[in-house]
Write a protein that holds these residues in place. Structure first.
Motif, PDB file in Angstrom:
ATOM      1  N   UNK A 107       0.816  -1.227   0.000  1.00 13.89           N
ATOM      2  CA  UNK A 107       0.000   0.000   0.000  1.00 13.89           C
ATOM      3  C   UNK A 107       0.850   1.278   0.000  1.00 13.89           C
ATOM      4  N   UNK A 108       1.958   1.283   0.731  1.00 13.81           N
ATOM      5  CA  UNK A 108       2.845   2.454   0.765  1.00 13.81           C
ATOM      6  C   UNK A 108       3.504   2.675  -0.598  1.00 13.81           C
ATOM      7  N   UNK A 109       3.901   1.570  -1.252  1.00  9.88           N
ATOM      8  CA  UNK A 109       4.497   1.675  -2.587  1.00  9.88           C
ATOM      9  C   UNK A 109       3.505   2.280  -3.563  1.00  9.88           C
ATOM     10  N   UNK A 110       2.286   1.769  -3.546  1.00 12.99           N
ATOM     11  CA  UNK A 110       1.258   2.257  -4.480  1.00 12.99           C
ATOM     12  C   UNK A 110       0.911   3.718  -4.210  1.00 12.99           C
ATOM     13  N   UNK A 111       0.860   4.087  -2.941  1.00 13.43           N
ATOM     14  CA  UNK A 111       0.571   5.489  -2.610  1.00 13.43           C
ATOM     15  C   UNK A 111       1.679   6.398  -3.134  1.00 13.43           C
ATOM     16  N   UNK A 112       2.929   6.005  -2.924  1.00 16.90           N
ATOM     17  CA  UNK A 112       4.061   6.814  -3.386  1.00 16.90           C
ATOM     18  C   UNK A 112       4.107   6.890  -4.907  1.00 16.90           C
ATOM     19  N   UNK A 113       3.704   5.823  -5.588  1.00 14.44           N
ATOM     20  CA  UNK A 113       3.757   5.771  -7.057  1.00 14.44           C
ATOM     21  C   UNK A 113       2.621   6.561  -7.702  1.00 14.44           C
ATOM     22  N   UNK A 114       1.522   6.774  -6.991  1.00 10.93           N
ATOM     23  CA  UNK A 114       0.372   7.454  -7.605  1.00 10.93           C
ATOM     24  C   UNK A 114      -0.098   6.653  -8.804  1.00 10.93           C
ATOM     25  N   UNK A 115      -0.205   7.308  -9.956  1.00 15.93           N
ATOM     26  CA  UNK A 115      -0.623   6.621 -11.178  1.00 15.93           C
ATOM     27  C   UNK A 115       0.552   6.015 -11.940  1.00 15.93           C
ATOM     28  N   UNK A 116       1.768   6.202 -11.429  1.00 17.95           N
ATOM     29  CA  UNK A 116       2.957   5.697 -12.113  1.00 17.95           C
ATOM     30  C   UNK A 116       3.232   4.238 -11.800  1.00 17.95           C
TER      31      UNK A 116
END
Length: 185
Positions: A107-116
């Motif tokens: 979840x932290x990775x996805x949050x930091x990545x946004x749409x990237x």
């Protein structure tokens, strides 16, 4: 939500580093030390590395003494480093040391990545942990014309052909570039 990619170079016999955790073999291949920019995941907004990969990068480019070198590869993108130890960080780099299960950190990775996209730079076991929880979307390998006979395996997991679909195969200089879409187990 972006994709999660494992994009790396490998020897013809499936190793991403030799038995001394060195990539000298890769840099000895024509253009092995300067990959074609089109091969790098351009949409990656977050990088993920294991501690062995991270420490190799620090040592190879003497980054702690020359922190500006960090941006040559990583840019300003956040880099999550999976580790169970305290590790040094170059000044000014956005490095986030994490430990625990990939599923807990995802979840932290996805949050930091946004749409990237999220680029799992290495190693193979870390990429395998993403695969184990059906979070890996793509495996891209640049196969070098080198046989190492041993070392760190590309992906130390059994992955049957029903989980991998060939997206593309092309010659890029001396490398065979293979891209596979990964399907859930």
């Amino acid at each position: 939500m972006g994709r999660i990619l494992f994009d790396t170079a490998t020897s013809l016999d499936g190793y991403i580093a030799d038995e001394q955790n060195s990539l000298t073999w890769l840099f000895d291949v024509d253009n092995g030390d300067t990959p074609d920019e089109s091969l790098l995941p351009a949409a990656a907004t977050v990088l993920v590395e294991g501690s062995t990969t991270y420490e190799w990068v620090l040592a190879e480019s003497d980054i702690l003494a020359h922190p500006e070198r960090w941006r040559e590869f990583h840019g300003d993108r956040p880099t999550f480093v999976f580790t169970t130890r305290d590790l040094p960080a170059p000044a000014g780099a956005d490095i986030r040391f994490v430990s625990g299960a990939v599923a807990d950190i995802l979840p932290d990775l996805r949050e930091a990545a946004g749409d990237g996209d999220i680029w799992v730079v290495g190693g193979g076991d870390l990429a395998g942990q993403f695969l184990d929880i059906d979070a890996l979307d793509e495996i891209a390998v640049s196969v070098a014309p080198v046989l190492l006979g041993g070392g760190a395996p590309l992906l130390p997991r059994r992955v049957d052909s029903d989980r991998l679909r060939l997206v593309s195969a092309e010659a890029v200089g001396q490398f065979a570039r293979l891209v596979y879409a990964v399907t859930a187990a």
